[in-house]
Design a protein around this motif. Structure first.
Motif, PDB file in Angstrom:
ATOM      1  N   LEU A  57       1.723 -62.859  44.621  1.00 52.08           N
ATOM      2  CA  LEU A  57       0.566 -63.322  45.390  1.00 52.08           C
ATOM      3  C   LEU A  57      -0.395 -62.181  45.685  1.00 52.08           C
ATOM      4  CD1 LEU A  57       2.373 -65.723  47.863  1.00 52.08           C
ATOM      5  CD2 LEU A  57       0.808 -66.372  46.033  1.00 52.08           C
ATOM      6  N   LEU A  58       0.143 -61.018  46.029  1.00 53.14           N
ATOM      7  CA  LEU A  58      -0.700 -59.865  46.304  1.00 53.14           C
ATOM      8  C   LEU A  58      -1.466 -59.442  45.052  1.00 53.14           C
ATOM      9  CD1 LEU A  58      -1.605 -57.750  48.361  1.00 53.14           C
ATOM     10  CD2 LEU A  58       0.351 -56.358  47.666  1.00 53.14           C
ATOM     11  N   GLY A  59      -0.789 -59.493  43.902  1.00 52.13           N
ATOM     12  CA  GLY A  59      -1.461 -59.168  42.645  1.00 52.13           C
ATOM     13  C   GLY A  59      -2.614 -60.118  42.359  1.00 52.13           C
ATOM     14  N   ALA A  65     -10.097 -60.376  44.318  1.00 51.41           N
ATOM     15  CA  ALA A  65     -11.044 -59.545  45.070  1.00 51.41           C
ATOM     16  C   ALA A  65     -11.855 -58.657  44.124  1.00 51.41           C
ATOM     17  CB  ALA A  65     -10.300 -58.701  46.096  1.00 51.41           C
ATOM     18  N   LEU A  66     -11.192 -58.066  43.147  1.00 56.63           N
ATOM     19  CA  LEU A  66     -11.903 -57.221  42.181  1.00 56.63           C
ATOM     20  C   LEU A  66     -12.879 -58.041  41.344  1.00 56.63           C
ATOM     21  CD1 LEU A  66      -8.992 -54.898  40.988  1.00 56.63           C
ATOM     22  CD2 LEU A  66     -10.916 -54.294  42.468  1.00 56.63           C
ATOM     23  N   ALA A  67     -12.470 -59.242  40.951  1.00 58.25           N
ATOM     24  CA  ALA A  67     -13.369 -60.101  40.169  1.00 58.25           C
ATOM     25  C   ALA A  67     -14.584 -60.488  41.007  1.00 58.25           C
ATOM     26  CB  ALA A  67     -12.623 -61.351  39.700  1.00 58.25           C
ATOM     27  N   GLY A  68     -14.376 -60.796  42.278  1.00 52.98           N
ATOM     28  CA  GLY A  68     -15.489 -61.138  43.155  1.00 52.98           C
ATOM     29  C   GLY A  68     -16.456 -59.985  43.336  1.00 52.98           C
ATOM     30  N   MET A  69     -15.922 -58.780  43.514  1.00 53.94           N
ATOM     31  CA  MET A  69     -16.787 -57.608  43.658  1.00 53.94           C
ATOM     32  C   MET A  69     -17.556 -57.350  42.364  1.00 53.94           C
ATOM     33  SD  MET A  69     -14.583 -54.968  46.084  1.00 53.94           S
ATOM     34  CE  MET A  69     -13.915 -54.172  44.697  1.00 53.94           C
ATOM     35  N   PHE A  70     -16.904 -57.507  41.215  1.00 49.97           N
ATOM     36  CA  PHE A  70     -17.571 -57.297  39.935  1.00 49.97           C
ATOM     37  C   PHE A  70     -18.693 -58.312  39.736  1.00 49.97           C
ATOM     38  CE2 PHE A  70     -17.989 -58.437  35.449  1.00 49.97           C
ATOM     39  CZ  PHE A  70     -18.418 -57.229  34.937  1.00 49.97           C
ATOM     40  N   LEU A  71     -18.415 -59.583  40.020  1.00 47.66           N
ATOM     41  CA  LEU A  71     -19.431 -60.612  39.837  1.00 47.66           C
ATOM     42  C   LEU A  71     -20.599 -60.423  40.790  1.00 47.66           C
ATOM     43  CD1 LEU A  71     -17.195 -63.738  39.262  1.00 47.66           C
ATOM     44  CD2 LEU A  71     -18.569 -62.496  37.588  1.00 47.66           C
TER      45      LEU A  71
END
Length: 81
Positions: A57-59, A65-71
């Motif tokens: 779940l943490l992964g 979160a990383l995908a959201g920041m990238f987008l």
């Protein structure tokens, strides 16, 4: 010159409702993750791995979160806001 400070100039300017909402959701997600600690079998395309559910779940949380920041960053560079 005006003596009124705008919201961005105040010491609470960085605490917008959106940021507070995201922080609360992140805390709730972390609570959910660490409450689910049993081992589970996860199939990654071909191999099957056994790992604690909280780690899986943490992964997923970190990847999201990383995908959201990238987008968000890529939408700003393409002439967005």
């Amino acid at each position: 010159m005006s003596t009124d400070k705008s919201l961005s100039d105040s010491k609470y300017g960085s605490l917008t409702p959106g940021r507070i909402t995201v922080a609360v959701l992140a805390v709730l997600a972390l609570i959910f993750i660490f409450e689910n600690t049993r081992d589970v079998k996860i199939r990654l395309l071909i191999p099957e791995v056994t790992m604690p559910l909280w780690l899986a779940l943490l992964g997923c949380f970190v990847i999201g979160a990383l995908a959201g920041m990238f987008l968000r960053r890529s939408s700003r560079t393409k002439g967005g806001r």
